[in-house]
Design a protein around this motif. Structure first.
Motif, PDB file in Angstrom:
ATOM      1  N   GLN A  52       0.532   3.980  -1.480  1.00 29.38           N
ATOM      2  CA  GLN A  52      -0.194   5.255  -1.522  1.00 29.38           C
ATOM      3  C   GLN A  52      -0.532   5.762  -0.115  1.00 29.38           C
ATOM      4  O   GLN A  52      -1.005   6.881   0.050  1.00 29.38           O
ATOM      5  CB  GLN A  52      -1.467   5.135  -2.364  1.00 29.38           C
ATOM      6  CG  GLN A  52      -2.588   4.295  -1.759  1.00 29.38           C
ATOM      7  CD  GLN A  52      -2.492   2.813  -2.063  1.00 29.38           C
ATOM      8  OE1 GLN A  52      -1.405   2.234  -2.008  1.00 29.38           O
ATOM      9  NE2 GLN A  52      -3.618   2.195  -2.383  1.00 29.38           N
ATOM     10  N   ASP A  56     -18.581   2.885  -0.688  1.00 26.60           N
ATOM     11  CA  ASP A  56     -17.659   3.981  -0.981  1.00 26.60           C
ATOM     12  C   ASP A  56     -18.304   5.357  -0.850  1.00 26.60           C
ATOM     13  O   ASP A  56     -17.716   6.282  -0.286  1.00 26.60           O
ATOM     14  CB  ASP A  56     -17.082   3.821  -2.401  1.00 26.60           C
ATOM     15  CG  ASP A  56     -16.094   2.668  -2.479  1.00 26.60           C
ATOM     16  OD1 ASP A  56     -15.880   1.974  -1.464  1.00 26.60           O
ATOM     17  OD2 ASP A  56     -15.522   2.462  -3.577  1.00 26.60           O
ATOM     18  N   TYR A 104       0.840  -1.205   0.000  1.00 25.65           N
ATOM     19  CA  TYR A 104       0.000   0.000   0.000  1.00 25.65           C
ATOM     20  C   TYR A 104       0.875   1.255   0.000  1.00 25.65           C
ATOM     21  O   TYR A 104       0.900   2.016   0.960  1.00 25.65           O
ATOM     22  CB  TYR A 104      -0.928  -0.001   1.223  1.00 25.65           C
ATOM     23  CG  TYR A 104      -1.902  -1.156   1.225  1.00 25.65           C
ATOM     24  CD1 TYR A 104      -3.108  -1.070   0.524  1.00 25.65           C
ATOM     25  CD2 TYR A 104      -1.615  -2.336   1.903  1.00 25.65           C
ATOM     26  CE1 TYR A 104      -4.002  -2.127   0.513  1.00 25.65           C
ATOM     27  CE2 TYR A 104      -2.503  -3.402   1.895  1.00 25.65           C
ATOM     28  CZ  TYR A 104      -3.686  -3.286   1.198  1.00 25.65           C
ATOM     29  OH  TYR A 104      -4.570  -4.342   1.184  1.00 25.65           O
ATOM     30  N   SER A 155      -8.898   0.541  -1.756  1.00 29.17           N
ATOM     31  CA  SER A 155      -8.189   1.358  -2.756  1.00 29.17           C
ATOM     32  C   SER A 155      -9.138   2.321  -3.448  1.00 29.17           C
ATOM     33  O   SER A 155      -8.774   3.463  -3.746  1.00 29.17           O
ATOM     34  CB  SER A 155      -7.503   0.455  -3.787  1.00 29.17           C
ATOM     35  OG  SER A 155      -6.498  -0.327  -3.182  1.00 29.17           O
ATOM     36  N   SER A 156     -10.358   1.879  -3.679  1.00 27.12           N
ATOM     37  CA  SER A 156     -11.351   2.749  -4.328  1.00 27.12           C
ATOM     38  C   SER A 156     -11.689   3.944  -3.443  1.00 27.12           C
ATOM     39  O   SER A 156     -11.925   5.060  -3.931  1.00 27.12           O
ATOM     40  CB  SER A 156     -12.619   1.959  -4.653  1.00 27.12           C
ATOM     41  OG  SER A 156     -13.146   1.332  -3.487  1.00 27.12           O
ATOM     42  N   GLN A 157     -11.684   3.733  -2.134  1.00 24.56           N
ATOM     43  CA  GLN A 157     -11.964   4.825  -1.202  1.00 24.56           C
ATOM     44  C   GLN A 157     -10.787   5.799  -1.129  1.00 24.56           C
ATOM     45  O   GLN A 157     -10.985   7.013  -1.024  1.00 24.56           O
ATOM     46  CB  GLN A 157     -12.288   4.251   0.180  1.00 24.56           C
ATOM     47  CG  GLN A 157     -13.600   3.493   0.204  1.00 24.56           C
ATOM     48  CD  GLN A 157     -13.783   2.616   1.438  1.00 24.56           C
ATOM     49  OE1 GLN A 157     -12.820   2.352   2.175  1.00 24.56           O
ATOM     50  NE2 GLN A 157     -14.997   2.152   1.669  1.00 24.56           N
ATOM     51  N   VAL A 158      -9.579   5.271  -1.201  1.00 28.46           N
ATOM     52  CA  VAL A 158      -8.400   6.141  -1.247  1.00 28.46           C
ATOM     53  C   VAL A 158      -8.510   7.102  -2.421  1.00 28.46           C
ATOM     54  O   VAL A 158      -8.299   8.314  -2.280  1.00 28.46           O
ATOM     55  CB  VAL A 158      -7.103   5.309  -1.365  1.00 28.46           C
ATOM     56  CG1 VAL A 158      -5.911   6.206  -1.654  1.00 28.46           C
ATOM     57  CG2 VAL A 158      -6.860   4.502  -0.090  1.00 28.46           C
ATOM     58  N   LYS A 159      -8.875   6.567  -3.586  1.00 33.34           N
ATOM     59  CA  LYS A 159      -8.996   7.409  -4.786  1.00 33.34           C
ATOM     60  C   LYS A 159     -10.100   8.445  -4.639  1.00 33.34           C
ATOM     61  O   LYS A 159      -9.918   9.620  -4.971  1.00 33.34           O
ATOM     62  CB  LYS A 159      -9.252   6.541  -6.022  1.00 33.34           C
ATOM     63  CG  LYS A 159      -9.285   7.339  -7.329  1.00 33.34           C
ATOM     64  CD  LYS A 159      -9.490   6.454  -8.529  1.00 33.34           C
ATOM     65  CE  LYS A 159      -9.363   7.255  -9.818  1.00 33.34           C
ATOM     66  NZ  LYS A 159     -10.159   8.488  -9.844  1.00 33.34           N
ATOM     67  N   LEU A 160     -11.244   8.021  -4.111  1.00 31.82           N
ATOM     68  CA  LEU A 160     -12.362   8.945  -3.935  1.00 31.82           C
ATOM     69  C   LEU A 160     -11.990  10.098  -3.015  1.00 31.82           C
ATOM     70  O   LEU A 160     -12.275  11.263  -3.316  1.00 31.82           O
ATOM     71  CB  LEU A 160     -13.574   8.202  -3.353  1.00 31.82           C
ATOM     72  CG  LEU A 160     -14.520   7.500  -4.316  1.00 31.82           C
ATOM     73  CD1 LEU A 160     -15.592   6.766  -3.518  1.00 31.82           C
ATOM     74  CD2 LEU A 160     -15.158   8.480  -5.276  1.00 31.82           C
ATOM     75  N   LYS A 189      -8.987  11.243  -2.208  1.00 32.28           N
ATOM     76  CA  LYS A 189      -7.936  12.102  -2.766  1.00 32.28           C
ATOM     77  C   LYS A 189      -8.466  12.957  -3.911  1.00 32.28           C
ATOM     78  O   LYS A 189      -8.019  14.092  -4.106  1.00 32.28           O
ATOM     79  CB  LYS A 189      -6.748  11.251  -3.220  1.00 32.28           C
ATOM     80  CG  LYS A 189      -5.958  10.665  -2.058  1.00 32.28           C
ATOM     81  CD  LYS A 189      -4.623  10.112  -2.512  1.00 32.28           C
ATOM     82  CE  LYS A 189      -3.745   9.782  -1.326  1.00 32.28           C
ATOM     83  NZ  LYS A 189      -2.362   9.466  -1.693  1.00 32.28           N
ATOM     84  N   ASP A 190      -9.424  12.420  -4.670  1.00 33.55           N
ATOM     85  CA  ASP A 190     -10.055  13.220  -5.723  1.00 33.55           C
ATOM     86  C   ASP A 190     -10.886  14.350  -5.121  1.00 33.55           C
ATOM     87  O   ASP A 190     -10.919  15.469  -5.649  1.00 33.55           O
ATOM     88  CB  ASP A 190     -10.941  12.340  -6.610  1.00 33.55           C
ATOM     89  CG  ASP A 190     -10.136  11.441  -7.549  1.00 33.55           C
ATOM     90  OD1 ASP A 190      -8.905  11.673  -7.679  1.00 33.55           O
ATOM     91  OD2 ASP A 190     -10.727  10.510  -8.123  1.00 33.55           O
TER      92      ASP A 190
END
Length: 207
Positions: free
Chosen positions: A16, A96, A14, A124-129, A131-132
């Motif tokens: 990120q 999410d 991980y 990982s999908s939550q990390v992206k959400l 950070k976006d």
């Protein structure tokens, strides 16, 4: 079951997420999750003042709403603050969109670029959400887990956990929660006394 010291493989899987800080002199990064609340957070603040220490508090949004005066004292004492969701959600068991909305609700009160997922569980999908939704967000984990949340752990073992495993640049996780208080009251002041004698300083995480 939990590991006191985060294994290198988990950090590699991980990348990120931020697990530790670059070693720069003898410095320890103390972090406290789940506050702010009466009794426990003021106790922590008092101990930190005794050692001229700065730390990072990952706050639950609902606790900030309930205890704004303690939250303001944390900031007034010069500590860093971070988001720990509004209701201490476990990412692996949360949709999410619900997770993002809960993070954003807490962000309205906390307003930090630091975030720590409760239980260390985040997809990982939550990390992206996240950070976006909040550019520049840093998702901070830890590499030393005190175990103070474990009601079956003896206070002496909690102290042993941090003293035997902590070194330069480590992010150490405690909890300013009632559940952790018995172990925290014992381990935190003793650990800080010993670390101070060993020449360690205590800094907040870089924002």
């Amino acid at each position: 079951m939990y590991l006191v010291k985060t294994p290198w493989l988990l950090k590699k899987l991980y990348p990120q997420l931020i697990w530790d800080v670059n070693k720069a002199g003898r410095c320890i990064y103390l972090t406290f999750d789940d506050g702010p609340i009466p009794i426990v957070t003021p106790f922590v603040l008092n101990i930190l003042r005794q050692y001229n220490a700065k730390a990072t508090f990952f706050c639950i949004g609902d606790n900030v709403r309930k205890h704004p005066e303690i939250f303001e004292q944390v900031k007034a004492d010069g500590h860093a603050i971070g988001n720990h969701t509004y209701n201490h959600l476990k990412g692996w068991k949360t949709e999410d969109k619900i997770y993002l909305d809960n993070f954003l609700l807490a962000d309205e009160l906390i307003g930090s670029n630091l975030f720590r997922p409760p239980y260390g569980r985040i997809k990982s999908s939550q990390v992206k959400l996240l950070k976006d939704a909040k550019p520049g967000l840093q998702i901070m984990m830890w590499n030393i887990l005190s175990g103070d949340f474990d009601i079956n752990l003896k206070p002496e073992k909690c102290l042993d956990n941090v003293l035997k495993n902590t070194t330069d640049g480590d992010i150490v996780l405690f909890h300013d929660s009632l559940k952790a208080l018995d172990r925290l009251e014992y381990a935190l002041p003793k650990a800080m006394e010993i670390w101070s004698k060993e020449g360690y300083a205590f800094n907040a995480l870089p924002v």
